[in-house]
Motif scaffolding. Structure first.
Motif, PDB file in Angstrom:
ATOM      1  N   LEU A 209      11.212  -5.736   2.461  1.00  0.00           N
ATOM      2  CA  LEU A 209      10.282  -4.851   2.579  1.00  0.00           C
ATOM      3  C   LEU A 209       9.040  -5.495   1.999  1.00  0.00           C
ATOM      4  O   LEU A 209       8.963  -6.070   0.934  1.00  0.00           O
ATOM      5  CB  LEU A 209      10.528  -3.632   1.852  1.00  0.00           C
ATOM      6  CG  LEU A 209      11.767  -3.165   2.371  1.00  0.00           C
ATOM      7  CD1 LEU A 209      11.956  -1.550   1.654  1.00  0.00           C
ATOM      8  CD2 LEU A 209      11.879  -2.748   3.794  1.00  0.00           C
ATOM      9  N   GLN A 210       7.994  -5.468   2.626  1.00  0.00           N
ATOM     10  CA  GLN A 210       6.454  -5.813   2.033  1.00  0.00           C
ATOM     11  C   GLN A 210       5.464  -4.945   2.561  1.00  0.00           C
ATOM     12  O   GLN A 210       5.590  -4.157   3.676  1.00  0.00           O
ATOM     13  CB  GLN A 210       6.128  -7.175   2.336  1.00  0.00           C
ATOM     14  CG  GLN A 210       5.945  -7.473   3.835  1.00  0.00           C
ATOM     15  CD  GLN A 210       5.560  -8.844   4.113  1.00  0.00           C
ATOM     16  OE1 GLN A 210       6.389  -9.902   3.769  1.00  0.00           O
ATOM     17  NE2 GLN A 210       4.229  -9.284   4.789  1.00  0.00           N
ATOM     18  N   LYS A 214      -1.498  -6.679   3.511  1.00  0.00           N
ATOM     19  CA  LYS A 214      -2.003  -7.234   2.101  1.00  0.00           C
ATOM     20  C   LYS A 214      -2.471  -8.455   2.221  1.00  0.00           C
ATOM     21  O   LYS A 214      -1.822  -9.293   2.749  1.00  0.00           O
ATOM     22  CB  LYS A 214      -0.826  -6.900   0.967  1.00  0.00           C
ATOM     23  CG  LYS A 214      -0.549  -5.426   0.591  1.00  0.00           C
ATOM     24  CD  LYS A 214      -1.603  -4.739  -0.203  1.00  0.00           C
ATOM     25  CE  LYS A 214      -1.528  -3.414  -0.578  1.00  0.00           C
ATOM     26  NZ  LYS A 214      -2.429  -2.753  -1.232  1.00  0.00           N
ATOM     27  N   HIS A 215      -3.498  -8.769   1.469  1.00  0.00           N
ATOM     28  CA  HIS A 215      -4.105 -10.321   1.528  1.00  0.00           C
ATOM     29  C   HIS A 215      -3.133 -11.071   0.595  1.00  0.00           C
ATOM     30  O   HIS A 215      -2.617 -10.611  -0.509  1.00  0.00           O
ATOM     31  CB  HIS A 215      -5.525 -10.188   1.376  1.00  0.00           C
ATOM     32  CG  HIS A 215      -6.212  -9.698   2.254  1.00  0.00           C
ATOM     33  ND1 HIS A 215      -6.269 -10.122   3.579  1.00  0.00           N
ATOM     34  CD2 HIS A 215      -7.036  -8.493   1.960  1.00  0.00           C
ATOM     35  CE1 HIS A 215      -7.284  -9.139   4.157  1.00  0.00           C
ATOM     36  NE2 HIS A 215      -7.518  -8.199   3.229  1.00  0.00           N
ATOM     37  N   GLY A 216      -3.256 -12.427   0.789  1.00  0.00           N
ATOM     38  CA  GLY A 216      -2.483 -13.359  -0.060  1.00  0.00           C
ATOM     39  C   GLY A 216      -1.015 -13.278  -0.125  1.00  0.00           C
ATOM     40  O   GLY A 216      -0.577 -12.724   0.909  1.00  0.00           O
ATOM     41  N   THR A 217      -0.263 -13.766  -0.978  1.00  0.00           N
ATOM     42  CA  THR A 217       1.130 -13.752  -0.681  1.00  0.00           C
ATOM     43  C   THR A 217       1.658 -12.439  -1.112  1.00  0.00           C
ATOM     44  O   THR A 217       1.299 -11.998  -2.301  1.00  0.00           O
ATOM     45  CB  THR A 217       1.910 -14.910  -1.948  1.00  0.00           C
ATOM     46  OG1 THR A 217       1.278 -16.241  -1.510  1.00  0.00           O
ATOM     47  CG2 THR A 217       3.342 -14.878  -1.696  1.00  0.00           C
ATOM     48  N   PRO A 218       2.353 -11.747  -0.181  1.00  0.00           N
ATOM     49  CA  PRO A 218       2.747 -10.262  -0.451  1.00  0.00           C
ATOM     50  C   PRO A 218       3.894 -10.176  -1.335  1.00  0.00           C
ATOM     51  O   PRO A 218       5.066 -11.072  -1.384  1.00  0.00           O
ATOM     52  CB  PRO A 218       3.003  -9.766   1.090  1.00  0.00           C
ATOM     53  CG  PRO A 218       3.350 -11.010   1.647  1.00  0.00           C
ATOM     54  CD  PRO A 218       2.705 -12.176   1.235  1.00  0.00           C
ATOM     55  N   LYS A 219       4.033  -9.273  -2.265  1.00  0.00           N
ATOM     56  CA  LYS A 219       5.125  -8.802  -2.789  1.00  0.00           C
ATOM     57  C   LYS A 219       6.171  -8.326  -2.009  1.00  0.00           C
ATOM     58  O   LYS A 219       5.966  -7.593  -1.030  1.00  0.00           O
ATOM     59  CB  LYS A 219       4.853  -7.690  -4.038  1.00  0.00           C
ATOM     60  CG  LYS A 219       5.974  -7.567  -4.971  1.00  0.00           C
ATOM     61  CD  LYS A 219       5.418  -6.584  -6.064  1.00  0.00           C
ATOM     62  CE  LYS A 219       6.574  -6.386  -7.164  1.00  0.00           C
ATOM     63  NZ  LYS A 219       6.353  -5.469  -8.205  1.00  0.00           N
ATOM     64  N   THR A 220       7.435  -8.687  -2.165  1.00  0.00           N
ATOM     65  CA  THR A 220       8.552  -8.599  -1.527  1.00  0.00           C
ATOM     66  C   THR A 220       9.474  -7.544  -2.433  1.00  0.00           C
ATOM     67  O   THR A 220       9.769  -7.658  -3.626  1.00  0.00           O
ATOM     68  CB  THR A 220       9.192  -9.451  -0.895  1.00  0.00           C
ATOM     69  OG1 THR A 220       9.620 -10.486  -1.701  1.00  0.00           O
ATOM     70  CG2 THR A 220       8.121 -10.209   0.309  1.00  0.00           C
ATOM     71  N   TRP A 221      10.444  -6.596  -1.710  1.00  0.00           N
ATOM     72  CA  TRP A 221      11.375  -5.905  -2.006  1.00  0.00           C
ATOM     73  C   TRP A 221      12.626  -6.241  -1.211  1.00  0.00           C
ATOM     74  O   TRP A 221      12.689  -5.862  -0.188  1.00  0.00           O
ATOM     75  CB  TRP A 221      11.050  -4.484  -2.208  1.00  0.00           C
ATOM     76  CG  TRP A 221      10.012  -4.132  -3.203  1.00  0.00           C
ATOM     77  CD1 TRP A 221      10.142  -3.670  -4.534  1.00  0.00           C
ATOM     78  CD2 TRP A 221       8.790  -4.197  -2.949  1.00  0.00           C
ATOM     79  NE1 TRP A 221       8.980  -3.457  -5.188  1.00  0.00           N
ATOM     80  CE2 TRP A 221       7.968  -3.716  -4.176  1.00  0.00           C
ATOM     81  CE3 TRP A 221       7.877  -4.557  -1.927  1.00  0.00           C
ATOM     82  CZ2 TRP A 221       6.674  -3.778  -4.321  1.00  0.00           C
ATOM     83  CZ3 TRP A 221       6.504  -4.397  -1.960  1.00  0.00           C
ATOM     84  CH2 TRP A 221       5.801  -4.129  -3.317  1.00  0.00           C
ATOM     85  N   GLU A 222      13.703  -6.698  -1.842  1.00  0.00           N
ATOM     86  CA  GLU A 222      14.995  -6.981  -1.234  1.00  0.00           C
ATOM     87  C   GLU A 222      15.792  -5.597  -1.032  1.00  0.00           C
ATOM     88  O   GLU A 222      15.952  -5.216  -2.218  1.00  0.00           O
ATOM     89  CB  GLU A 222      15.792  -7.920  -1.590  1.00  0.00           C
ATOM     90  CG  GLU A 222      16.983  -8.363  -0.522  1.00  0.00           C
ATOM     91  CD  GLU A 222      17.389  -9.909  -1.145  1.00  0.00           C
ATOM     92  OE1 GLU A 222      18.684  -9.552  -1.883  1.00  0.00           O
ATOM     93  OE2 GLU A 222      17.053 -10.655  -1.260  1.00  0.00           O
ATOM     94  N   VAL A 223      16.132  -5.141  -0.117  1.00  0.00           N
ATOM     95  CA  VAL A 223      17.001  -3.718  -0.041  1.00  0.00           C
ATOM     96  C   VAL A 223      18.403  -4.018   0.682  1.00  0.00           C
ATOM     97  O   VAL A 223      18.121  -4.395   2.054  1.00  0.00           O
ATOM     98  CB  VAL A 223      16.103  -2.686   0.706  1.00  0.00           C
ATOM     99  CG1 VAL A 223      17.011  -1.366   0.695  1.00  0.00           C
ATOM    100  CG2 VAL A 223      14.845  -2.367  -0.058  1.00  0.00           C
ATOM    101  N   ALA A 263       7.388  -5.100   7.318  1.00  0.00           N
ATOM    102  CA  ALA A 263       5.990  -4.529   6.686  1.00  0.00           C
ATOM    103  C   ALA A 263       5.919  -3.002   6.937  1.00  0.00           C
ATOM    104  O   ALA A 263       6.212  -2.286   7.769  1.00  0.00           O
ATOM    105  CB  ALA A 263       4.793  -5.160   7.707  1.00  0.00           C
ATOM    106  N   VAL A 264       5.699  -2.432   5.666  1.00  0.00           N
ATOM    107  CA  VAL A 264       5.722  -1.110   5.596  1.00  0.00           C
ATOM    108  C   VAL A 264       4.331  -0.618   5.290  1.00  0.00           C
ATOM    109  O   VAL A 264       3.535  -0.822   4.366  1.00  0.00           O
ATOM    110  CB  VAL A 264       6.559  -0.589   4.281  1.00  0.00           C
ATOM    111  CG1 VAL A 264       6.802   1.084   4.252  1.00  0.00           C
ATOM    112  CG2 VAL A 264       7.940  -1.165   4.550  1.00  0.00           C
ATOM    113  N   THR A 265       4.108   0.335   6.023  1.00  0.00           N
ATOM    114  CA  THR A 265       2.721   1.356   5.956  1.00  0.00           C
ATOM    115  C   THR A 265       3.293   2.485   5.633  1.00  0.00           C
ATOM    116  O   THR A 265       3.923   3.323   5.928  1.00  0.00           O
ATOM    117  CB  THR A 265       2.040   1.466   7.544  1.00  0.00           C
ATOM    118  OG1 THR A 265       1.624  -0.103   8.000  1.00  0.00           O
ATOM    119  CG2 THR A 265       0.474   2.159   7.285  1.00  0.00           C
ATOM    120  N   ILE A 266       2.326   3.101   4.408  1.00  0.00           N
ATOM    121  CA  ILE A 266       2.718   4.157   3.856  1.00  0.00           C
ATOM    122  C   ILE A 266       1.573   5.432   4.347  1.00  0.00           C
ATOM    123  O   ILE A 266       0.395   5.108   3.772  1.00  0.00           O
ATOM    124  CB  ILE A 266       2.803   4.288   2.443  1.00  0.00           C
ATOM    125  CG1 ILE A 266       3.869   3.253   1.859  1.00  0.00           C
ATOM    126  CG2 ILE A 266       3.203   5.569   1.747  1.00  0.00           C
ATOM    127  CD1 ILE A 266       3.672   2.662   0.452  1.00  0.00           C
TER     128      ILE A 266
END
Length: 269
Positions: A209-210, A214-223, A263-266
């Protein structure tokens, strides 16, 4: 028999001392249902709790939920900014959902250890019309009305989100409920989406998930994923670090099919 239509109203808590002031019932509601209300009304909560409160009539200031309200307010910690949604079920029964000042539904305390409330028998003279006879049925599941109301609210929220969100990529939406944000259960991926877009769906074990846009290198979460559900451990890191609350809607777009990146939009509530 045709069921009686519900009537909803909301009340915003505007004082830290709401226990002493009570809650005023809107005039429009009284005009529609006043002559059928009893002197005691039943309040049902999403945690299956049931309260019986007495109505107080003021000749100058309308009808109030006051007798017993102080105990109710203390039990649920009602403070300035809390919002209560009342759903009338007929026969002097209300379902009440409580929202905190940030717009998310509260975490309800365990039900009170009191006996089942007695059935009201006396009718309040709220209008000049002749009293009507009422049969009070309290044998239904006390949480049923709340679950139905929340399901309707969820459908409406998702419908609005689908009208406002556009993407050329495959996506699905999830309405965040209390379980999704309190370490009880991660959301599930819809079956149709899995079959059409999951790579190696039968053996699929994780998503990345990211945050969208978001600009630049996105932070990611592995689920990790099991039986189409996001596992709680990885999912809760994403929830907590991005401030996701009950009532928010998360849109998951598949941006890298072969790497299972979403990619997650909240959409905040």
């Amino acid at each position: 028999m045709k069921s009686q239509p519900t009537s909803n109203f909301i009340r915003l808590i505007v004082s830290h001392d709401t226990g002493s002031t009570g809650i005023r019932i809107p005039n429009k509601f009284i005009e529609k249902h006043g002559n059928e209300l009893l002197d005691k009304v039943m309040i049902k909560l999403p945690n299956a709790d049931v309260w019986q409160l007495r109505l107080t009539k003021s000749t100058t200031d309308g009808i109030w939920l006051k007798n017993g309200w102080s105990e109710f307010a203390d039990h649920y910690g009602l403070r300035f900014g809390h919002l209560l949604m009342f759903t009338y079920q007929g026969s002097s029964i209300f379902c009440v959902t409580i929202f905190s000042a940030n717009g998310s539904e509260i975490l309800y305390p365990p039900p009170t250890k009191t006996d089942q409330p007695t059935i009201p028998t006396k009718q309040v003279k709220l209008e000049d019309d002749e009293d009507q006879k009422h049969n009070l049925n309290i044998n239904n599941d006390v949480g049923e009305c709340s679950r139905k109301q929340r399901l309707e609210d969820t459908k409406r929220a998702l419908k609005r989100a689908k009208l406002n969100f556009k993407s050329h990529k495959p996506f699905f939406m999830v309405y965040m409920n209390q379980n999704h944000v309190t370490r009880k259960s991660g959301p599930s991926v819809p079956g149709g989406f899995r079959k059409k877009h999951w790579r190696d769906s039968e053996n699929h074990t994780k998503y990345v998930l990211q945050l969208a846009k978001k600009h630049g290198t996105p932070k990611t979460w592995e689920v990790a994923v099991h039986n189409a559900y996001f596992m709680v451990a990885g999912w809760m890191k994403f929830v907590e670090q991005n401030g996701i609350a009950a009532g928010d809607i998360c849109v998951f777009e598949l941006i890298h099919k072969h790497q299972n990146v979403l990619a997650v939009t909240i959409l905040r509530s």
